[in-house]
Design a protein around this motif. Structure first.
Motif, PDB file in Angstrom:
ATOM      1  N   GLN A  77       1.131  -1.088   0.109  1.00 11.02           N
ATOM      2  CA  GLN A  77       0.101   0.015  -0.003  1.00 11.02           C
ATOM      3  C   GLN A  77       0.861   1.224   0.056  1.00 11.02           C
ATOM      4  OE1 GLN A  77      -3.276   0.062  -0.208  1.00 11.02           O
ATOM      5  NE2 GLN A  77      -3.405   2.379  -0.440  1.00 11.02           N
ATOM      6  N   SER A  78       1.990   1.154   0.595  1.00  6.88           N
ATOM      7  CA  SER A  78       2.920   2.340   0.610  1.00  6.88           C
ATOM      8  C   SER A  78       3.355   2.918  -0.650  1.00  6.88           C
ATOM      9  CB  SER A  78       4.119   1.965   1.653  1.00  6.88           C
ATOM     10  OG  SER A  78       4.742   0.963   1.255  1.00  6.88           O
ATOM     11  N   LEU A  79       3.287   1.959  -1.565  1.00  8.20           N
ATOM     12  CA  LEU A  79       4.067   2.235  -2.992  1.00  8.20           C
ATOM     13  C   LEU A  79       2.857   3.152  -3.650  1.00  8.20           C
ATOM     14  CD1 LEU A  79       5.699  -0.872  -3.973  1.00  8.20           C
ATOM     15  CD2 LEU A  79       6.597   1.016  -3.100  1.00  8.20           C
ATOM     16  N   CYS A  80       1.676   3.081  -3.188  1.00 12.27           N
ATOM     17  CA  CYS A  80       0.768   3.966  -3.718  1.00 12.27           C
ATOM     18  C   CYS A  80       0.643   5.208  -3.195  1.00 12.27           C
ATOM     19  CB  CYS A  80      -0.884   3.329  -3.797  1.00 12.27           C
ATOM     20  SG  CYS A  80      -0.956   1.770  -4.869  1.00 12.27           S
ATOM     21  N   GLN A  81       1.280   5.433  -2.156  1.00 10.35           N
ATOM     22  CA  GLN A  81       1.397   6.893  -1.624  1.00 10.35           C
ATOM     23  C   GLN A  81       2.181   7.810  -2.188  1.00 10.35           C
ATOM     24  OE1 GLN A  81      -0.632   7.746   0.916  1.00 10.35           O
ATOM     25  NE2 GLN A  81      -1.599   5.518   0.599  1.00 10.35           N
ATOM     26  N   PRO A  82       1.862   9.100  -2.312  1.00 12.10           N
ATOM     27  CA  PRO A  82       2.806  10.097  -3.076  1.00 12.10           C
ATOM     28  C   PRO A  82       4.270  10.133  -2.250  1.00 12.10           C
ATOM     29  CG  PRO A  82       0.478  11.069  -3.096  1.00 12.10           C
ATOM     30  CD  PRO A  82       0.776   9.706  -1.912  1.00 12.10           C
ATOM     31  N   LEU A  83       5.067  10.393  -2.886  1.00 14.02           N
ATOM     32  CA  LEU A  83       6.470  10.559  -2.111  1.00 14.02           C
ATOM     33  C   LEU A  83       6.454  11.947  -1.314  1.00 14.02           C
ATOM     34  CD1 LEU A  83       9.020   9.497  -5.048  1.00 14.02           C
ATOM     35  CD2 LEU A  83       8.279   8.323  -3.096  1.00 14.02           C
ATOM     36  N   PRO A  84       6.714  11.993  -0.198  1.00 10.08           N
ATOM     37  CA  PRO A  84       6.760  13.034   0.878  1.00 10.08           C
ATOM     38  C   PRO A  84       7.646  14.388   0.291  1.00 10.08           C
ATOM     39  CG  PRO A  84       8.236  11.562   1.705  1.00 10.08           C
ATOM     40  CD  PRO A  84       7.577  10.644   0.440  1.00 10.08           C
ATOM     41  N   ALA A  85       7.233  15.375   0.667  1.00  7.70           N
ATOM     42  CA  ALA A  85       7.624  16.761   0.078  1.00  7.70           C
ATOM     43  C   ALA A  85       9.289  16.590   0.467  1.00  7.70           C
ATOM     44  CB  ALA A  85       7.231  17.932   1.048  1.00  7.70           C
ATOM     45  N   PHE A 112      -2.850   7.820  -8.108  1.00  9.69           N
ATOM     46  CA  PHE A 112      -1.765   7.448  -7.193  1.00  9.69           C
ATOM     47  C   PHE A 112      -0.380   8.252  -7.748  1.00  9.69           C
ATOM     48  CE2 PHE A 112      -4.213   3.672  -7.005  1.00  9.69           C
ATOM     49  CZ  PHE A 112      -4.999   3.809  -5.885  1.00  9.69           C
ATOM     50  N   LEU A 113      -0.664   9.645  -8.415  1.00 11.06           N
ATOM     51  CA  LEU A 113       0.299  10.344  -8.959  1.00 11.06           C
ATOM     52  C   LEU A 113       0.857  11.428  -7.824  1.00 11.06           C
ATOM     53  CD1 LEU A 113      -0.875  10.623 -12.419  1.00 11.06           C
ATOM     54  CD2 LEU A 113       0.636   9.022 -11.477  1.00 11.06           C
ATOM     55  N   ASP A 114       1.949  11.678  -8.144  1.00 10.66           N
ATOM     56  CA  ASP A 114       2.960  12.678  -7.313  1.00 10.66           C
ATOM     57  C   ASP A 114       2.672  14.157  -7.669  1.00 10.66           C
ATOM     58  OD1 ASP A 114       4.688  10.781  -5.630  1.00 10.66           O
ATOM     59  OD2 ASP A 114       4.782   9.979  -7.744  1.00 10.66           O
ATOM     60  N   GLY A 115       1.862  14.263  -8.611  1.00 11.55           N
ATOM     61  CA  GLY A 115       1.918  15.781  -8.924  1.00 11.55           C
ATOM     62  C   GLY A 115       1.322  16.144 -10.317  1.00 11.55           C
ATOM     63  N   ARG A 137      -0.926  25.275  -6.408  1.00 19.72           N
ATOM     64  CA  ARG A 137       0.018  24.749  -5.471  1.00 19.72           C
ATOM     65  C   ARG A 137      -0.692  24.617  -4.124  1.00 19.72           C
ATOM     66  NH1 ARG A 137       3.508  29.378  -3.018  1.00 19.72           N
ATOM     67  NH2 ARG A 137       1.480  29.701  -2.369  1.00 19.72           N
ATOM     68  N   ASP A 138      -1.481  25.595  -3.680  1.00 21.60           N
ATOM     69  CA  ASP A 138      -2.203  25.601  -2.412  1.00 21.60           C
ATOM     70  C   ASP A 138      -3.126  24.337  -2.335  1.00 21.60           C
ATOM     71  OD1 ASP A 138      -0.802  27.751  -1.556  1.00 21.60           O
ATOM     72  OD2 ASP A 138      -2.182  28.989  -1.894  1.00 21.60           O
ATOM     73  N   THR A 139      -3.910  24.149  -3.538  1.00 24.11           N
ATOM     74  CA  THR A 139      -4.860  22.835  -3.470  1.00 24.11           C
ATOM     75  C   THR A 139      -4.262  21.668  -3.666  1.00 24.11           C
ATOM     76  OG1 THR A 139      -6.234  24.531  -4.640  1.00 24.11           O
ATOM     77  CG2 THR A 139      -6.695  22.103  -4.982  1.00 24.11           C
ATOM     78  N   PHE A 140      -3.207  21.471  -4.516  1.00 27.47           N
ATOM     79  CA  PHE A 140      -2.442  20.291  -4.435  1.00 27.47           C
ATOM     80  C   PHE A 140      -1.899  19.911  -3.303  1.00 27.47           C
ATOM     81  CE2 PHE A 140      -3.051  19.911  -9.019  1.00 27.47           C
ATOM     82  CZ  PHE A 140      -2.819  18.772  -9.439  1.00 27.47           C
ATOM     83  N   GLN A 141      -1.150  20.850  -2.438  1.00 30.79           N
ATOM     84  CA  GLN A 141      -0.553  20.723  -1.333  1.00 30.79           C
ATOM     85  C   GLN A 141      -1.441  20.235   0.080  1.00 30.79           C
ATOM     86  OE1 GLN A 141       2.234  23.822  -0.439  1.00 30.79           O
ATOM     87  NE2 GLN A 141       3.819  23.178  -1.916  1.00 30.79           N
ATOM     88  N   ARG A 142      -2.649  20.726  -0.230  1.00 30.29           N
ATOM     89  CA  ARG A 142      -3.524  20.747   0.678  1.00 30.29           C
ATOM     90  C   ARG A 142      -4.151  19.171   0.675  1.00 30.29           C
ATOM     91  NH1 ARG A 142      -6.768  24.539  -0.255  1.00 30.29           N
ATOM     92  NH2 ARG A 142      -8.405  23.480  -1.415  1.00 30.29           N
ATOM     93  N   GLU A 143      -4.657  18.810  -0.770  1.00 30.61           N
ATOM     94  CA  GLU A 143      -5.182  17.665  -1.044  1.00 30.61           C
ATOM     95  C   GLU A 143      -4.230  16.387  -1.215  1.00 30.61           C
ATOM     96  OE1 GLU A 143      -8.547  17.339  -0.564  1.00 30.61           O
ATOM     97  OE2 GLU A 143      -8.836  19.624  -0.475  1.00 30.61           O
TER      98      GLU A 143
END
Length: 372
Positions: A35-43, A124-127, A150-156
């Motif tokens: 499941q962790s592989l479907c998480q976006p990579l952290p900032a 499950f993409l990163d941006g 930016r604000d919307t993507f970073q929030r959601e």
């Protein structure tokens, strides 16, 4: 007519947004083994140098040099296996879209951005990487739009990567260039397409290099002079060339091409056919000139004959790309991007394999890899 088109766009976006809100769009099940592989990579997952590969689909990604890649821009649907593999390697996968809503009402723009975020979440993409619509004639309002994105993507979608693809040089005659620096502050980086530099040929109509060294350097420097932080710039280089049909052929390097007006200029590189590096390496041995080198453009080319027509092919190879990679160090840029990862040969032929390895190495000719 104009209002009808605008209304149609509004309705289309509303339908997409309402569909997502009402659950019409299914929530995908994670296709990866973990499941962790479907998480976006952290900032905080960052690299000293970005190496962005633009991918046009298919299974070539299985043969990419993953020791060098930090981000993949998927121009088409992302294969589930690719998603899992990329995240396992610590590589971001982002989608691409066209920035259509630059002048749209705020509510419509908000719905459009919401739909982009939901699309990234479902896959499950990163941006996202955005391109400016060619019909946009002024960048006024670009910083505001990107701040909202930016604000919307970073929030959601925390950790999202937001980038913008731009032409090889800022054209301040057509655009409000004061918008570039503040826009850069609202995204991770600009990807500057440092090729297709001769879309406008003003002085003569002859075949020319796709990405001449000095123009690549001057184009990137122009963004920096406008106040864009060099660490917000990624230099895009081509893994494809231009095959020109000569209207008149005088000698190698003097291939006159048909007139094809473009944005006021009498001639354009648009008359050329794009040809992948893989095809170039197959055709080069059949040419009657072999590889020539132009020291002014710092680019290779060759000439072949098909029937009664002469063709001149300008391209980039490990030598010319390694030279351009030094621009990245000289200007202290954020990184480099290859268009397209699929342009190389991934066959088992030893010669082709060596040529492909050399092209990957040209992205970082000194260290061989940017990643540890």
């Amino acid at each position: 007519m104009r209002w009808s088109l605008a209304l149609a766009q509004v309705v289309a976006v509303l339908v997409m947004w309402i569909g997502g809100a009402s659950g019409v769009f299914p929530i995908n099940v994670c296709p990866c083994s973990k499941q962790s592989l479907c998480q976006p990579l952290p900032a905080k997952h960052q690299f000293q140098v970005e190496v962005v590969i633009v991918d046009i689909g298919g299974m070539d990604w299985k043969h990419y040099d993953w020791s060098k890649i930090t981000t993949i821009i998927a121009l088409h649907a992302v294969d589930n296996e690719l998603l899992c593999h990329a995240h396992e390697k610590g590589v971001r996968i982002v989608m691409q879209d066209v920035l259509l809503q630059l002048y749209a009402p705020k509510m419509l723009r908000k719905l459009w951005i919401t739909n982009l975020v939901r699309s990234a979440q479902r896959k499950f993409l990163d941006g996202i990487n955005l391109k400016i619509n060619e019909k946009v004639i002024n960048y006024r309002g670009l910083p505001e739009v990107f701040t909202q994105i930016r604000d919307t993507f970073q929030r959601e979608l925390p950790g999202s990567q937001i980038s913008l693809t731009l032409p090889w040089t800022p054209d301040c005659r057509a655009f409000n260039c004061s918008e570039f620096a503040p826009t850069a502050e609202s995204c991770d980086f600009f990807i500057v397409q440092s090729f297709a530099i001769h879309l406008q040929m003003w002085h003569d109509c002859f075949a020319k290099a796709n990405a001449p060294y000095h123009q690549v350097s001057s184009g990137l420097s122009a963004y920096i002079r406008l106040g864009v932080d060099p660490q917000k710039l990624v230099m895009g280089v081509p893994w494809f060339g231009h095959d020109y049909t000569c209207m008149d052929f005088y000698e190698p390097g003097r291939c006159e091409i048909p007139k094809d007006p473009f944005k006021g200029a009498p001639c354009s590189s648009q008359v050329a056919k794009n040809i992948s590096y893989n095809e170039i390496m197959q055709e080069l041995p059949k040419s009657f000139t072999g590889r020539y080198w132009d020291d002014n453009y710092k680019s290779p080319y060759y000439v072949y004959k098909e029937g009664s027509s002469y063709h001149e092919v300008w391209y980039d190879d490990p030598e010319s790309l390694s030279l351009k990679a030094t621009i990245m160090k000289k200007l202290k840029l954020r990184g480099i991007s290859a268009w397209f990862g699929n342009s190389l040969s991934y066959s088992f032929n030893p010669t082709a394999a060596m040529q492909t390895e050399d092209m990957w190495n040209s992205l970082c000719p000194i260290r061989r890899k940017w990643r540890t």
